[in-house]
Scaffold this motif. Sequence first.
Motif, PDB file in Angstrom:
ATOM      1  N   SER A 105     -19.055  23.645  -6.914  1.00 24.69           N
ATOM      2  CA  SER A 105     -19.169  24.959  -7.542  1.00 24.69           C
ATOM      3  C   SER A 105     -17.799  25.615  -7.742  1.00 24.69           C
ATOM      4  CB  SER A 105     -20.072  25.875  -6.721  1.00 24.69           C
ATOM      5  OG  SER A 105     -19.610  25.909  -5.383  1.00 24.69           O
ATOM      6  N   GLU A 106     -16.808  25.203  -6.968  1.00 24.50           N
ATOM      7  CA  GLU A 106     -15.485  25.828  -7.132  1.00 24.50           C
ATOM      8  C   GLU A 106     -14.379  24.839  -6.798  1.00 24.50           C
ATOM      9  OE1 GLU A 106     -14.602  29.310  -4.731  1.00 24.50           O
ATOM     10  OE2 GLU A 106     -12.913  29.822  -6.038  1.00 24.50           O
ATOM     11  N   ILE A 107     -13.308  24.931  -7.566  1.00 20.70           N
ATOM     12  CA  ILE A 107     -12.090  24.173  -7.252  1.00 20.70           C
ATOM     13  C   ILE A 107     -10.958  25.197  -7.135  1.00 20.70           C
ATOM     14  CG2 ILE A 107     -10.456  22.412  -8.058  1.00 20.70           C
ATOM     15  CD1 ILE A 107     -12.793  21.225  -9.722  1.00 20.70           C
ATOM     16  N   ARG A 108     -10.393  25.272  -5.951  1.00 16.72           N
ATOM     17  CA  ARG A 108      -9.237  26.171  -5.743  1.00 16.72           C
ATOM     18  C   ARG A 108      -7.976  25.325  -5.813  1.00 16.72           C
ATOM     19  NH1 ARG A 108     -10.678  31.334  -3.632  1.00 16.72           N
ATOM     20  NH2 ARG A 108      -8.435  31.728  -3.764  1.00 16.72           N
ATOM     21  N   TRP A 109      -7.028  25.783  -6.617  1.00 17.44           N
ATOM     22  CA  TRP A 109      -5.743  25.075  -6.682  1.00 17.44           C
ATOM     23  C   TRP A 109      -4.593  26.079  -6.612  1.00 17.44           C
ATOM     24  CZ3 TRP A 109      -2.932  25.184 -11.576  1.00 17.44           C
ATOM     25  CH2 TRP A 109      -3.608  25.866 -12.597  1.00 17.44           C
ATOM     26  N   ASP A 110      -4.844  27.153  -5.849  1.00 14.04           N
ATOM     27  CA  ASP A 110      -3.819  28.188  -5.702  1.00 14.04           C
ATOM     28  C   ASP A 110      -2.845  27.888  -4.558  1.00 14.04           C
ATOM     29  OD1 ASP A 110      -5.953  28.482  -3.993  1.00 14.04           O
ATOM     30  OD2 ASP A 110      -6.100  30.653  -4.176  1.00 14.04           O
ATOM     31  N   GLY A 111      -3.214  26.923  -3.702  1.00 17.20           N
ATOM     32  CA  GLY A 111      -2.322  26.551  -2.600  1.00 17.20           C
ATOM     33  C   GLY A 111      -1.560  25.281  -2.952  1.00 17.20           C
ATOM     34  N   PRO A 112      -1.069  24.591  -1.938  1.00 17.80           N
ATOM     35  CA  PRO A 112      -0.306  23.372  -2.214  1.00 17.80           C
ATOM     36  C   PRO A 112      -1.168  22.199  -2.698  1.00 17.80           C
ATOM     37  CG  PRO A 112      -0.438  23.803   0.167  1.00 17.80           C
ATOM     38  CD  PRO A 112      -1.048  24.979  -0.515  1.00 17.80           C
ATOM     39  N   GLY A 113      -2.430  22.131  -2.333  1.00 16.03           N
ATOM     40  CA  GLY A 113      -3.288  21.026  -2.781  1.00 16.03           C
ATOM     41  C   GLY A 113      -4.499  21.570  -3.514  1.00 16.03           C
ATOM     42  N   VAL A 114      -5.675  21.015  -3.215  1.00 19.31           N
ATOM     43  CA  VAL A 114      -6.910  21.528  -3.806  1.00 19.31           C
ATOM     44  C   VAL A 114      -7.963  21.717  -2.712  1.00 19.31           C
ATOM     45  CG1 VAL A 114      -6.576  20.503  -6.090  1.00 19.31           C
ATOM     46  CG2 VAL A 114      -7.717  19.182  -4.320  1.00 19.31           C
ATOM     47  N   SER A 115      -8.832  22.697  -2.893  1.00 14.90           N
ATOM     48  CA  SER A 115     -10.001  22.874  -2.027  1.00 14.90           C
ATOM     49  C   SER A 115     -11.217  22.858  -2.933  1.00 14.90           C
ATOM     50  CB  SER A 115      -9.969  24.218  -1.300  1.00 14.90           C
ATOM     51  OG  SER A 115      -8.780  24.337  -0.571  1.00 14.90           O
ATOM     52  N   MET A 167       0.851  -1.204   0.000  1.00 12.21           N
ATOM     53  CA  MET A 167       0.000   0.000   0.000  1.00 12.21           C
ATOM     54  C   MET A 167       0.885   1.252   0.000  1.00 12.21           C
ATOM     55  SD  MET A 167      -3.438  -0.724   0.817  1.00 12.21           S
ATOM     56  CE  MET A 167      -4.080   0.108   2.273  1.00 12.21           C
ATOM     57  N   ALA A 168       0.572   2.216  -0.867  1.00  8.99           N
ATOM     58  CA  ALA A 168       1.337   3.455  -0.881  1.00  8.99           C
ATOM     59  C   ALA A 168       0.979   4.281   0.362  1.00  8.99           C
ATOM     60  CB  ALA A 168       1.007   4.248  -2.129  1.00  8.99           C
ATOM     61  N   ALA A 169       1.901   5.147   0.768  1.00  9.84           N
ATOM     62  CA  ALA A 169       1.623   6.000   1.933  1.00  9.84           C
ATOM     63  C   ALA A 169       0.509   6.983   1.608  1.00  9.84           C
ATOM     64  CB  ALA A 169       2.889   6.755   2.295  1.00  9.84           C
ATOM     65  N   SER A 170      -0.226   7.395   2.665  1.00 15.10           N
ATOM     66  CA  SER A 170      -1.303   8.360   2.453  1.00 15.10           C
ATOM     67  C   SER A 170      -0.748   9.717   2.049  1.00 15.10           C
ATOM     68  CB  SER A 170      -2.101   8.504   3.747  1.00 15.10           C
ATOM     69  OG  SER A 170      -3.004   9.566   3.596  1.00 15.10           O
ATOM     70  N   LEU A 171      -1.493  10.399   1.201  1.00 12.69           N
ATOM     71  CA  LEU A 171      -1.098  11.742   0.783  1.00 12.69           C
ATOM     72  C   LEU A 171      -1.693  12.817   1.684  1.00 12.69           C
ATOM     73  CD1 LEU A 171      -1.649  11.626  -3.069  1.00 12.69           C
ATOM     74  CD2 LEU A 171       0.505  12.102  -1.938  1.00 12.69           C
ATOM     75  N   ALA A 172      -2.408  12.378   2.738  1.00 10.37           N
ATOM     76  CA  ALA A 172      -3.239  13.336   3.487  1.00 10.37           C
ATOM     77  C   ALA A 172      -2.419  14.295   4.338  1.00 10.37           C
ATOM     78  CB  ALA A 172      -4.259  12.604   4.343  1.00 10.37           C
ATOM     79  N   LEU A 173      -1.688  15.163   3.674  1.00 12.04           N
ATOM     80  CA  LEU A 173      -0.921  16.201   4.356  1.00 12.04           C
ATOM     81  C   LEU A 173      -1.809  17.425   4.510  1.00 12.04           C
ATOM     82  CD1 LEU A 173       2.180  15.781   2.060  1.00 12.04           C
ATOM     83  CD2 LEU A 173       1.919  14.864   4.365  1.00 12.04           C
ATOM     84  N   PRO A 174      -1.421  18.368   5.376  1.00 12.13           N
ATOM     85  CA  PRO A 174      -2.246  19.573   5.487  1.00 12.13           C
ATOM     86  C   PRO A 174      -2.303  20.331   4.166  1.00 12.13           C
ATOM     87  CG  PRO A 174      -0.616  19.457   7.262  1.00 12.13           C
ATOM     88  CD  PRO A 174      -0.282  18.377   6.296  1.00 12.13           C
ATOM     89  N   VAL A 175      -3.473  20.867   3.843  1.00 14.09           N
ATOM     90  CA  VAL A 175      -3.639  21.705   2.648  1.00 14.09           C
ATOM     91  C   VAL A 175      -4.071  23.076   3.143  1.00 14.09           C
ATOM     92  CG1 VAL A 175      -4.955  22.052   0.538  1.00 14.09           C
ATOM     93  CG2 VAL A 175      -4.305  19.748   1.214  1.00 14.09           C
ATOM     94  N   ASN A 176      -3.298  24.096   2.834  1.00 20.43           N
ATOM     95  CA  ASN A 176      -3.588  25.456   3.315  1.00 20.43           C
ATOM     96  C   ASN A 176      -3.796  25.490   4.825  1.00 20.43           C
ATOM     97  OD1 ASN A 176      -3.421  26.507   0.773  1.00 20.43           O
ATOM     98  ND2 ASN A 176      -5.619  26.387   0.372  1.00 20.43           N
ATOM     99  N   GLY A 177      -2.978  24.728   5.527  1.00 23.23           N
ATOM    100  CA  GLY A 177      -3.056  24.754   6.979  1.00 23.23           C
ATOM    101  C   GLY A 177      -4.168  23.908   7.577  1.00 23.23           C
ATOM    102  N   HIS A 178      -5.022  23.310   6.746  1.00 21.77           N
ATOM    103  CA  HIS A 178      -6.112  22.476   7.266  1.00 21.77           C
ATOM    104  C   HIS A 178      -5.785  21.012   6.986  1.00 21.77           C
ATOM    105  CE1 HIS A 178      -8.918  25.893   7.655  1.00 21.77           C
ATOM    106  NE2 HIS A 178      -8.268  26.348   6.584  1.00 21.77           N
ATOM    107  N   ALA A 179      -6.276  20.120   7.864  1.00 24.06           N
ATOM    108  CA  ALA A 179      -6.091  18.697   7.583  1.00 24.06           C
ATOM    109  C   ALA A 179      -6.906  18.344   6.345  1.00 24.06           C
ATOM    110  CB  ALA A 179      -6.573  17.883   8.770  1.00 24.06           C
ATOM    111  N   ALA A 180      -6.319  17.562   5.446  1.00 24.85           N
ATOM    112  CA  ALA A 180      -7.051  17.169   4.242  1.00 24.85           C
ATOM    113  C   ALA A 180      -8.041  16.065   4.593  1.00 24.85           C
ATOM    114  CB  ALA A 180      -6.074  16.699   3.181  1.00 24.85           C
ATOM    115  N   GLU A 181      -9.249  16.163   4.022  1.00 24.88           N
ATOM    116  CA  GLU A 181     -10.277  15.152   4.306  1.00 24.88           C
ATOM    117  C   GLU A 181      -9.994  13.850   3.558  1.00 24.88           C
ATOM    118  OE1 GLU A 181     -11.028  18.357   3.790  1.00 24.88           O
ATOM    119  OE2 GLU A 181     -12.140  18.925   5.591  1.00 24.88           O
TER     120      GLU A 181
END
Length: 424
Positions: free
Chosen positions: A209-219, A1-15
Amino acid sequence: MAASLALPVNGHAAEADVIVIGAGAAGIAAAHELRAAGRRAIVLEARDRVGGRAFTDTALGTPYDAGAMFIHWAERNPWVQIARDLGVATSDESWGGGFRVFAGGQPMAEADRQRRRGAFGQIDRRLETVDLTKRDVSIRDLLGDLGPDLAPIASSGLLLSIGEESERISARDYQRLWAGEDLVVPSGYGHLVARHGAGLDIRLSQPVSEIRWDGPGVSVTTPSGTLRAQACIITVPVGVLKAGSIRFTPALPARTRDALDGIGMGALTKIALKVEGERFGITPGTSFLEAGSPKRLMNFDLFPEGKDLIVAFCGGDHARELSAAGPEAARDHLTTLLSSMIGSDIRKAVTGISFPAWWTDPFSRGSYSVCLPGREAAREQLAEPIGGRLFIAGEATAGGGAMTVGGATLAGRAAAAAVARIKA
Ligand SMILES: Cc1cc2nc3c(=O)[nH]c(=O)nc-3n(C[C@H](O)[C@H](O)[C@H](O)COP(=O)(O)OP(=O)(O)OC[C@H]3O[C@@H](n4cnc5c(N)ncnc54)[C@H](O)[C@@H]3O)c2cc1C
C-alpha cells in the motif's frame, strides 16, 4: 558473489537487499537475477498466486490460459530456454480447425469478407510508406484517408491484438513491436511462469500500500507490516500505478508521472464458457469471428485442443463494457451471439463461465500497456531509476518487447542488473 546490501535503513536492520513488488514474469525474472548476483530479494505479491497476467485458469475444471498464451517472437524469447530447462513442452502447432467469419450471426457474404481482407493489410502498408520520423500519429489517423466505412474495419483487428481502440495507439510504438514465430505451451503458459517462481522468496497475499523512499533506502508497507531494503523493483502493471493504489512518499517525480500519463492499458479480455456433452457438429479447434460490428468484434475459439470449453475474446471499449457488466451479463451476451451462429441449444449446454476481467481487476487494471499517440518514448522514461533506489520494470518498460511475458522478463532482468550494480 557481490557483497550484501543489507545495511540499516532508517535505523532498522533491512529485511532484504531488494524488495521486488509483484510476482509476475518481471518480478520472478528480477528475483532470479538478483539471486544470481548474490543479492537477497523478497518478492511481495498481492494475489494468492504467482504469475500475474500469465494465468492458467482452472476454475472450470479444464485449464486454459486466461492471460498470456503465446510465446511470441520465439527466436529471441527467454521463455523458450526456460521451458526447456524445466522440461516443459512447447509447440508450434495451431489447433487448425478452421476459421469462419459471421456478421449478425450469419456467415458473412463473400464480397464483405473480401472487403475485410483488403482493409486488413492497410495498417502495415501505411507503416511502410508514411514517414513517422518527424511526428507520431495515432493508428486511426494513419488510416484516416480510408474513410469512415473501411477505416474501422482496417483497425478492428487491433482490438484483438493490442486490445485498444485505434485512436489511443501510437503508430510509432506499434511499429517497433517485435515480431516472429509464436509457440504455445500445451500445459499452460501461466503454469510455466508460476513454476519458474518456485524456490524464490515470494510472499503471497501481500498487497503493497505504500513505498517510502524519503530515507536512505526504502520501506514498503503491506498488511503484515513494513519491510526495509536498500532498493525496490516495482513490477506492478502501469494500470495499478496510474490508479494510485500504491502511495509513494515522497510522491513519484514529475518525470515518472509524466511517463505514466503517456501510457494507457488495453483491455484484451478472455471469457471461458464450459460446454459439456454437445459439440454442435463443430470440429474442435475451429474459430468463429463475429464481425458484424467492427467495434464489437468477438472471437470464439471452440473446443480448443478438444477441451470442453469455448473461449471468447474481445478488446477495447466493448471489453470494458462487458467487464463492468460482470459475468452473468457476459454469459448472456455470448450465448446470444453463439445461439445465432450454432443454434439456441447452446444456452442449455453452457454449464459455467470463468471471467477473469483484467480491466476491472485491482491488481492489473487492464491487459497490457499501450503508448498513446506521441508518447512512444514513455516506456524508456518510465524505466529511468528514481533516486538511485526505485526501479520500475515490467512489460510496459520492455520497448519492442512490450505487452508480452518475454518482454516483462527481459525488463525484470535489466532492472535487477541495474540494482546489482549499486555499490554495497
Ligand atoms: C488476455 C491477455 C492475453 C495475453 N496474451 C499474451 C500472449 O499471448 N503472449 C504474451 O507474451 N503476453 C500476453 N499477454 C501479456 C502478458 O500477460 C503480460 O505482458 C505479462 O504477463 C506481464 O508481466 P509483468 O510481470 O510485467 O506484470 P504482471 O504479470 O501483471 O505481474 C505484476 C504482479 O504485480 C502484482 N501486484 C499488483 N498490485 C500489487 C500490489 N499493490 N502489491 C503487490 N503486488 C501487486 C500483480 O498481482 C501481479 O502478479 C496477455 C495478457 C492478457 C491480459
